[in-house]
Design a protein around this motif. Structure first.
Motif, PDB file in Angstrom:
ATOM      1  N   GLN A   1       0.849  -1.197   0.000  1.00  0.00           N
ATOM      2  CA  GLN A   1       0.000   0.000   0.000  1.00  0.00           C
ATOM      3  C   GLN A   1       0.885   1.248   0.000  1.00  0.00           C
ATOM      4  O   GLN A   1       1.078   1.891   1.030  1.00  0.00           O
ATOM      5  CB  GLN A   1      -0.935   0.012   1.226  1.00  0.00           C
ATOM      6  N   PRO A   2       1.453   1.596  -1.143  1.00  0.00           N
ATOM      7  CA  PRO A   2       2.299   2.791  -1.206  1.00  0.00           C
ATOM      8  C   PRO A   2       1.523   4.016  -0.708  1.00  0.00           C
ATOM      9  O   PRO A   2       0.349   4.190  -1.006  1.00  0.00           O
ATOM     10  CB  PRO A   2       2.629   2.912  -2.692  1.00  0.00           C
ATOM     11  N   GLY A   3       2.208   4.824   0.067  1.00  0.00           N
ATOM     12  CA  GLY A   3       1.555   6.007   0.617  1.00  0.00           C
ATOM     13  C   GLY A   3       0.754   5.734   1.866  1.00  0.00           C
ATOM     14  O   GLY A   3       0.039   6.630   2.352  1.00  0.00           O
ATOM     15  N   ALA A   4       0.840   4.522   2.419  1.00  0.00           N
ATOM     16  CA  ALA A   4       0.091   4.173   3.629  1.00  0.00           C
ATOM     17  C   ALA A   4       0.515   5.045   4.805  1.00  0.00           C
ATOM     18  O   ALA A   4       1.625   5.586   4.848  1.00  0.00           O
ATOM     19  CB  ALA A   4       0.308   2.702   3.966  1.00  0.00           C
ATOM     20  N   GLN A   5      -0.387   5.172   5.769  1.00  0.00           N
ATOM     21  CA  GLN A   5      -0.114   5.884   7.016  1.00  0.00           C
ATOM     22  C   GLN A   5      -0.157   4.864   8.155  1.00  0.00           C
ATOM     23  O   GLN A   5      -1.198   4.254   8.417  1.00  0.00           O
ATOM     24  CB  GLN A   5      -1.147   6.984   7.237  1.00  0.00           C
ATOM     25  N   VAL A   6       0.980   4.695   8.822  1.00  0.00           N
ATOM     26  CA  VAL A   6       1.145   3.617   9.812  1.00  0.00           C
ATOM     27  C   VAL A   6       1.683   4.204  11.111  1.00  0.00           C
ATOM     28  O   VAL A   6       2.575   5.056  11.098  1.00  0.00           O
ATOM     29  CB  VAL A   6       2.127   2.541   9.301  1.00  0.00           C
ATOM     30  N   THR A   7       1.169   3.711  12.231  1.00  0.00           N
ATOM     31  CA  THR A   7       1.690   4.069  13.547  1.00  0.00           C
ATOM     32  C   THR A   7       1.576   2.872  14.467  1.00  0.00           C
ATOM     33  O   THR A   7       0.971   1.848  14.127  1.00  0.00           O
ATOM     34  CB  THR A   7       0.926   5.269  14.142  1.00  0.00           C
ATOM     35  N   SER A   8       2.159   2.979  15.650  1.00  0.00           N
ATOM     36  CA  SER A   8       1.781   2.202  16.834  1.00  0.00           C
ATOM     37  C   SER A   8       1.511   3.237  17.906  1.00  0.00           C
ATOM     38  O   SER A   8       2.417   4.003  18.271  1.00  0.00           O
ATOM     39  CB  SER A   8       2.895   1.243  17.265  1.00  0.00           C
ATOM     40  N   ASN A   9       0.277   3.328  18.366  1.00  0.00           N
ATOM     41  CA  ASN A   9      -0.111   4.427  19.238  1.00  0.00           C
ATOM     42  C   ASN A   9       0.405   4.223  20.654  1.00  0.00           C
ATOM     43  O   ASN A   9       0.426   3.110  21.176  1.00  0.00           O
ATOM     44  CB  ASN A   9      -1.627   4.607  19.256  1.00  0.00           C
ATOM     45  N   VAL A  10       0.845   5.321  21.274  1.00  0.00           N
ATOM     46  CA  VAL A  10       1.375   5.274  22.634  1.00  0.00           C
ATOM     47  C   VAL A  10       0.341   5.814  23.608  1.00  0.00           C
ATOM     48  O   VAL A  10      -0.369   6.780  23.308  1.00  0.00           O
ATOM     49  CB  VAL A  10       2.685   6.067  22.751  1.00  0.00           C
ATOM     50  N   GLY A  11       0.250   5.182  24.770  1.00  0.00           N
ATOM     51  CA  GLY A  11      -0.586   5.685  25.854  1.00  0.00           C
ATOM     52  C   GLY A  11       0.222   6.708  26.640  1.00  0.00           C
ATOM     53  O   GLY A  11       1.147   6.358  27.377  1.00  0.00           O
ATOM     54  N   TYR A  12      -0.123   7.980  26.482  1.00  0.00           N
ATOM     55  CA  TYR A  12       0.675   9.063  27.051  1.00  0.00           C
ATOM     56  C   TYR A  12       0.604   9.041  28.575  1.00  0.00           C
ATOM     57  O   TYR A  12      -0.477   8.943  29.165  1.00  0.00           O
ATOM     58  CB  TYR A  12       0.181  10.409  26.523  1.00  0.00           C
ATOM     59  N   VAL A  13       1.774   9.146  29.227  1.00  0.00           N
ATOM     60  CA  VAL A  13       1.870   9.145  30.688  1.00  0.00           C
ATOM     61  C   VAL A  13       2.440  10.490  31.119  1.00  0.00           C
ATOM     62  O   VAL A  13       3.649  10.737  30.983  1.00  0.00           O
ATOM     63  CB  VAL A  13       2.736   7.986  31.198  1.00  0.00           C
ATOM     64  N   ALA A  14       1.594  11.355  31.621  1.00  0.00           N
ATOM     65  CA  ALA A  14       2.010  12.703  32.003  1.00  0.00           C
ATOM     66  C   ALA A  14       3.097  12.639  33.065  1.00  0.00           C
ATOM     67  O   ALA A  14       3.021  11.867  34.023  1.00  0.00           O
ATOM     68  CB  ALA A  14       0.811  13.493  32.527  1.00  0.00           C
TER      69      ALA A  14
END
Length: 446
Positions: free
Chosen positions: A227-240
């Motif tokens: 999938q050229p141009g794909a948008q990929v992440t692994s989301n982080v649970g933000y810890v203040a």
């Protein structure tokens, strides 16, 4: 026990005092820009999770964890998204949102090594087709903390072959759905995932961190191949107050393979929990919590989402930022003791997102967690849904709209809160938001 908590209290007071001193000596607040411009071309969305909402769950690590904990609620069929996905997707579309996040459950589609369940895939085919038909883009999560029972039998994340097994499934999923042009989430909240598994003796923290990072990087490359141009992440649970310590090591391993930074933001800084988290990190143990601490009692600081976005805009200048999850827990759907409504929390949160955008942060999207209440990893008591569902008492699993349904619909239609909006709750003292950043560069309201 009493002596231990006294020591905790003294340490927390010392930490708070030092942070208050930092606050009094902090830099001047930056100029306050008006929040006049709506969030144009913004990806408003809602989020869900496969295991937490689908019901009819196949054998997995979590179907095995639940019976071992008598204090956990039985899963039953959760909110039965498996049979009600069309109406839930229609409810999301009625909000006007552009993104619907779902998970593809590994345990459902691959019931045995090398064996694929075509009926399970047809279910997900129908879900993703319904999302597209409703005018929304799917956001697909590949791993939301659940893996098949046969992978448990092989040792789970302790097994050196887990990455290969994981990739065998995930590549199959990607190949099937890449043509739908989804946004991708490879692994949901890796730090919390690791903590859950370590707490149950199912993983070694260092091994699992390395293996999840390897899995993310490999599936990122595969997604971009098909999938050229794909948008990929692994989301982080933000810890203040501790984000660098909690999520920094993982991001060090995958930062070169992130198309957007996925951020989950819920709570402000909690000195006691931060202290306990520091102890757990120092000892290599899973993060503890104080007895009687409930998720709906943790501090809500909507201005903290500004600092979360600021943190990642500085770490990855110019890279798109997406709030993959945000919401407000209540206890069984009852009004919160502090009187904060779901609508006010949502408006205040969006205000701070608009502030971040006005200050030059590249925020591209926001998902409300979640479209309906669901199974919160052992309990149906915490309620996050725009639509509430009484799983324990209502066999019909009726979706009842909360006050935030109308609010979110209006926010989406208008591109955010109007110029002149002021949060119902002003910023808390800086040392209770996201220190040291919230003290070194505080933001205020006009």
């Amino acid at each position: 026990m009493r002596f231990r908590f006294r020591r905790y209290a003294l340490t927390v007071l010392a930490a708070a005092a030092s942070t208050m001193l930092l606050c009094t000596n902090s830099a001047a607040a930056p100029p306050i820009r008006p929040v006049a411009a709506p969030l144009g071309n913004f990806l408003w969305g809602v989020a869900s999770s496969g295991f937490q909402s689908e019901g009819h769950a196949p054998d997995s690590n979590w179907t095995r964890y639940i019976p071992k904990h008598p204090d956990y609620d039985a899963l039953h069929d959760s909110v039965d998204f498996y049979n009600r996905y069309e109406s839930d997707i229609d409810a999301a579309a009625a909000l006007g949102v552009r993104v619907f996040r779902v998970g593809i459950e590994w345990a459902r589609v691959q019931p045995a090594p090398g064996v694929w369940d075509e009926e399970a895939f047809r279910f997900y085919d129908a879900v993703i087709a319904a999302i597209a038909r409703a005018g929304m883009q799917p956001m697909i999560t590949l791993d939301h903390w659940v893996y098949p029972g046969w992978a448990v039998d092989r040792g789970g994340w302790r097994n050196p072959g887990m990455v290969g097994d994981w990739l065998d499934n995930m590549r199959t999923v990607v190949d099937r759905y890449a043509s739908r042009n989804p946004l991708w989430v490879a692994v949901n909240e890796p730090a919390a995932y690791i903590s859950h598994e370590v707490r149950r003796g199912a993983a070694d923290a260092g091994e699992m961190l390395d293996r999840i990072a390897q899995a993310h990087n490999a599936i990122y490359d595969h997604i971009h191949h098909v999938q050229p141009g794909a948008q990929v992440t692994s989301n982080v649970g933000y810890v203040a107050g501790a984000e660098g310590e909690v999520n920094g090591s993982f991001l060090d391993r995958i930062g070169h393979r992130l198309d957007y930074v996925g951020i989950d933001y819920y709570f402000g800084y909690d000195p006691v929990q931060s202290l306990l988290g520091g102890i757990s990190r120092a000892t290599g143990s899973a993060m503890p919590s104080l007895p009687g601490t409930n998720i709906w009692d943790l501090p809500l600081r909507t201005e903290g989402i500004y600092y979360a976005l600021q943190h990642y805009s500085r770490r990855y200048p110019g890279k798109p930022l997406y709030i993959v999850e945000n919401g407000m827990p209540t206890e069984n759907g009852r009004p919160r003791a502090d009187g904060y409504s779901r609508s006010d929390h949502l408006r205040d949160t969006v205000y701070w997102i608009q502030r971040a955008k006005a200050d030059g942060m590249n925020v591209i999207g926001y998902n409300y967690w979640s479209i309906t209440d669901n199974y919160e990893w052992g309990s149906y008591t915490p309620r996050f849904g725009l639509y509430t569902v009484d799983v324990r008492t209502d066999p019909g699993l009726v979706r009842r709209p909360t006050d935030a349904v109308g609010t979110y619909t209006q926010l989406v239609a208008e591109g955010g809160v109007p110029d002149g909006y002021r949060p119902t709750r002003g910023p808390a003292p800086c040392f209770l938001v996201d220190p040291p950043a919230s003290c070194l560069g505080p933001v205020g309201v006009p």
